[in-house]
Design an enzyme around this catalytic site. Sequence first.
Site, PDB file in Angstrom:
ATOM      1  N   PRO A 302      -4.149   5.966   1.430  1.00 19.87           N
ATOM      2  CA  PRO A 302      -2.783   5.813   0.933  1.00 19.87           C
ATOM      3  C   PRO A 302      -1.838   5.468   2.087  1.00 19.87           C
ATOM      4  CG  PRO A 302      -3.339   8.144   1.117  1.00 19.87           C
ATOM      5  CD  PRO A 302      -4.581   7.372   1.479  1.00 19.87           C
ATOM      6  N   CYS A 371      22.597 -14.544   5.219  1.00 18.45           N
ATOM      7  CA  CYS A 371      23.117 -15.783   4.636  1.00 18.45           C
ATOM      8  C   CYS A 371      22.108 -16.410   3.684  1.00 18.45           C
ATOM      9  CB  CYS A 371      23.520 -16.743   5.743  1.00 18.45           C
ATOM     10  SG  CYS A 371      24.964 -16.114   6.587  1.00 18.45           S
TER      11      CYS A 371
HETATM   12  N1  LLP Z   1      -5.942  -0.207   2.189  1.00 15.43           N
HETATM   13  C1  LLP Z   1      -5.979  -1.556   2.138  1.00 15.43           C
HETATM   14  C2  LLP Z   1      -7.230  -2.237   2.399  1.00 15.43           C
HETATM   15  C3  LLP Z   1      -4.815  -2.282   1.827  1.00 15.43           C
HETATM   16  O1  LLP Z   1      -4.878  -3.602   1.745  1.00 15.43           O
HETATM   17  C4  LLP Z   1      -3.596  -1.596   1.590  1.00 15.43           C
HETATM   18  C5  LLP Z   1      -2.354  -2.324   1.305  1.00 15.43           C
HETATM   19  C6  LLP Z   1      -3.610  -0.194   1.679  1.00 15.43           C
HETATM   20  C7  LLP Z   1      -4.797   0.478   1.971  1.00 15.43           C
HETATM   21  C8  LLP Z   1      -2.368   0.635   1.475  1.00 15.43           C
HETATM   22  O2  LLP Z   1      -1.810   0.458   0.212  1.00 15.43           O
HETATM   23  P1  LLP Z   1      -0.644   1.455  -0.279  1.00 15.43           P
HETATM   24  O3  LLP Z   1      -1.235   2.821  -0.439  1.00 15.43           O
HETATM   25  O4  LLP Z   1       0.425   1.455   0.750  1.00 15.43           O
HETATM   26  O5  LLP Z   1      -0.183   0.866  -1.553  1.00 15.43           O
HETATM   27  N2  LLP Z   1       4.092  -5.168   1.409  1.00 15.43           N
HETATM   28  C9  LLP Z   1       3.746  -4.757   0.063  1.00 15.43           C
HETATM   29  C10 LLP Z   1       2.489  -3.915   0.037  1.00 15.43           C
HETATM   30  C11 LLP Z   1       1.283  -4.632   0.596  1.00 15.43           C
HETATM   31  C12 LLP Z   1       0.073  -3.745   0.571  1.00 15.43           C
HETATM   32  C13 LLP Z   1      -1.104  -4.412   1.199  1.00 15.43           C
HETATM   33  N3  LLP Z   1      -2.263  -3.588   1.306  1.00 15.43           N
HETATM   34  C14 LLP Z   1       4.936  -3.998  -0.521  1.00 15.43           C
HETATM   35  O6  LLP Z   1       5.958  -3.906   0.130  1.00 15.43           O
HETATM   36  O7  LLP Z   1       4.880  -3.524  -1.661  1.00 15.43           O
END
Ligand code: LLP
Length: 442
Positions: A302, A371
């Site tokens: 997470p 901007c």
């Molecule tokens: N593990 C892997 C292999 C991943 O690709 C990701 C996220 C995570 C763990 C963690 O995911 P989380 O628990 O944070 O959802 N910039 C985007 C999110 C991109 C996530 C990419 N991979 C946003 O702002 O929503």
Amino acid sequence: MAERPNHAHLWPDTARISRDGRLLIAGLDVAALAREYGTPLYLYDEDTLRGQMRAFRQAFASRWPQSAVAYAGKAYLSPALCALLMEEGLELDTVSAGEVGVALRAGFPPERIHLHGNMKPDAELASALDAGGSGVGRVVVDSLDELARLEALGRERGRAAPVWLRVNPDVRAQTHASIHTGHADSKFGLDLASGAVLEAARRAAASPWLDLAGLHAHAGSQLFDAAPAAQVVATLAGLAATIRDETGAAPRELSPGGGVGVAYTPEERPLDPGAYAGALCAMLREEAERLRLPPPRLIVEPGRAIVARAGVALYTTGPRKVTPHAVFVSVDGGMGDNPRPALYGARYHAALAGRMTAPATETVQVAGRYCESGDILVQAARLPEARPGEILAIPVSGAYHLPMASNYNLVPRPAVVFVREGRARLVRRRETLDDLIRLDAL
Ligand code: LLP
């Protein structure tokens, strides 16, 4: 005992409202902190960070003792956060030599770091294998080409590189198109249907320079239902059994990635760590028994769910503009420190930190300072009429803001303050004009 703010599930655990209607976090007056450190300011509540780390650790440890929580550093990483992760016993999922380097400098044990990425430049792969002398704990292999490069690097060093194979599980999760990663046409992972996963497993099993430690897949991000991740666990367990049958050795670790959803707006409800762990561990127990696998180690990743709600973004309000179409309240930040609304159409809640109990009298667009007409931080914020110079707080700002921040329009990036038990500490100073030009030649 001061009251919790409205929509308490969006604010840090220690958020309270003072008798005169001001927002307090860790006992500190938030608007006063914003004035002391300047805005935009990112505030992190340490109790919430630690609370979330513990909630995930305990949810898994109590159901599946051979488990680990590897925080996904891409959501937000800094030396100060690394110190908390180490104290709380988490591992770390990284995606670049930059993230590995920050963690190592903070004293993070290399063997608890995992390196992901679909394109790891040669130099980054090599430095990961050398990190701290013995290298990072796991390299997550995304392609057959990369497997061959790792084998060569292992041979050069005379020791086997510890790998996970990243599998594209072809799971369609309900989330924004840019952040669902587990569908068959995604750029991530080794393809299941074409046989690339089994091919990689055979090559790894046959090589003395590769240790096939585990299998990994990630269904997507910001998921409110544990079912896709549980489905990934089932897919990985099935594959582990197939690999055992084909090569004689079963991968001993399974990682269904991260993706636990958080609430950004009053109507949303986060995915509970206990419900998430319950679904994953039940599926793993059932499948491991059915397939007669020795109980694998389970590693979850997470990111957002650990840091998002601990962070609050603070801005100073500028001009308020009433047009026939909308009321705009401008703030001194925007897409430079939080590109998520512009990139994903992400929605947020907002409040005036000095007047938390004043009735909301209007619906406004919170306009960023950049901007671009798309730089609207909050599309429909319910607020009292905001005067210029007030402090606007946007909760759930702890994940994927600062790591995605830019210097667009040459605006310096914000300062970061950690708060705990009535004390604030600056963990990152605000950028200055000197920072903006220090890499340039005149
Ligand atoms: N593990 C892997 C292999 C991943 O690709 C990701 C996220 C995570 C763990 C963690 O995911 P989380 O628990 O944070 O959802 N910039 C985007 C999110 C991109 C996530 C990419 N991979 C946003 O702002 O929503």
